[in-house]
Design an enzyme around this catalytic site. Structure first.
Site, short mmCIF file in Angstrom:
data_model
loop_
_atom_site.label_atom_id
_atom_site.label_comp_id
_atom_site.label_asym_id
_atom_site.label_seq_id
_atom_site.Cartn_x
_atom_site.Cartn_y
_atom_site.Cartn_z
CG ASP A 1 0.28 -4.25 -3.76
OD1 ASP A 1 -0.74 -3.40 -4.28
OD2 ASP A 1 1.47 -3.85 -3.43
CG ASP B 1 8.39 -3.16 5.43
OD1 ASP B 1 8.00 -1.82 5.03
OD2 ASP B 1 8.49 -3.64 5.40
CG HIS C 1 6.38 -1.87 1.83
ND1 HIS C 1 5.91 -2.88 2.93
CD2 HIS C 1 4.74 -1.70 1.32
CE1 HIS C 1 5.10 -2.60 3.61
NE2 HIS C 1 3.80 -1.90 1.97
CD GLU D 1 7.57 -5.73 2.62
OE1 GLU D 1 7.92 -4.83 3.43
OE2 GLU D 1 6.65 -6.37 3.62
C1 GLP Z 1 0.18 -2.05 1.83
C2 GLP Z 1 0.29 -1.68 0.00
C3 GLP Z 1 0.69 -0.43 0.04
C4 GLP Z 1 0.75 1.07 0.59
C5 GLP Z 1 0.62 0.45 2.13
C6 GLP Z 1 0.85 1.90 2.71
O1 GLP Z 1 0.61 -3.18 2.29
N1 GLP Z 1 0.84 -2.84 -0.80
O2 GLP Z 1 0.56 -0.15 -1.05
O3 GLP Z 1 1.38 1.77 -0.06
O4 GLP Z 1 1.08 -1.00 2.44
O5 GLP Z 1 -0.93 1.67 3.38
P1 GLP Z 1 -1.60 2.52 3.93
O6 GLP Z 1 -1.83 3.61 3.05
O7 GLP Z 1 -2.71 1.87 4.47
O8 GLP Z 1 -0.76 3.14 5.45
#
Ligand code: GLP
Length: 244
Positions: free
Chosen positions: A68, A136, A138, A143
């Protein structure tokens, strides 16, 4: 099918996750890797860099696809996922620039950029997909409410996700982009193997939903219940609400 490992420290968990990665890197063909941003996979990427330096593991023939990218941040912005991936992995290994695919979120026609990404992605099968999970539930930027049939597209970020990610934007939610380009759940689930990394108490509900909840778009990560080979790496806090 989940293979769950609960570790005492982030370092230990990252080492365990790297073992799965290493097996794929050392396999009989040059793999296609699906990569994620966020804090969760940083330790895994450190191990990949260390292994490249110490053991000469080469990425010359490895293709990568990132999940993404924010819409509206230039690639030069330090919080763009393009910048993140270069800082935490690509600048430190020998991967050719043309083998790296990261969705483009700063073009004039994001829909056309999504279609082009989808087209390129459709030429490959991802051997190993790295994932984190949002509080959440995702994955990527899919989402809650995202269809299990979704493919690469423009998506709107939940306020909760923007609040979580504001820690990277001086704690200011207004600086966090409102939209992103993301691979869809149908793309992610096609990977041959998946590594999922989650740590911290704030992930405990999402982890429970993913592993033990009903399989539903309300918790996008629950789609992983339908995958044959998911390696889940948790710390004790992230695993604390699991009943099994
Ligand atoms: C972001 C990314 C995800 C990621 C998630 C968790 O929004 N788009 O790909 O897995 O959040 O992030 P973190 O590993 O910093 O908790």
């Amino acid at each position: 099918m989940f293979h769950i490992t609960v570790s005492e420290s982030y370092e230990e968990l990252s080492n365990e996750a790297f073992k799965v990665m290493k097996e794929v890197l050392d396999g009989d063909h040059s793999p296609v890797l699906g990569l994620a941003t966020g804090s969760s996979p940083v330790g895994l990427y450190k191990n990949m860099i260390k292994d490249h330096i110490e053991n000469g593991t080469s990425y010359k023939d490895i293709i990568t696809f990132n999940l993404d990218e924010y819409i509206g941040l230039p690639r030069s912005h330090k919080e763009s996922y393009w910048a993140f991936m270069h800082e935490h992995l690509f600048d430190h290994i020998d991967i050719p620039a043309e083998n790296i695919h990261i969705p483009f979120g700063n073009g004039e026609d994001p829909e056309a950029d999504c279609a082009a990404y989808e087209e390129e992605l459709s030429k490959y099968t991802i051997d190993l997909q790295v994932l984190g999970v949002g509080t959440d539930g995702h994955i990527a930027f899919d989402e809650p409410g995202s269809s299990f049939d979704s493919v690469t597209r423009v998506t709107t970020l939940n306020e909760r996700t923007r609040r979580d990610n504001s820690r990277f934007f001086d704690g200011d939610i207004d600086k966090v982009p409102k939209q992103a380009v993301t691979m869809g759940l149908a793309n992610i689930i096609k990977a041959r193997k998946i590594i999922m990394i989650a740590t911290g108490e704030n992930k405990a509900d999402a982890v429970k939903g993913m592993l033990e909840g009903e399989m539903s778009p309300d918790c996008p990560a629950s789609i992983l219940q339908s995958h044959p080979e998911v390696y889940v790496f948790l710390d004790e806090a992230a695993a604390s609400k699991l009943s099994r």
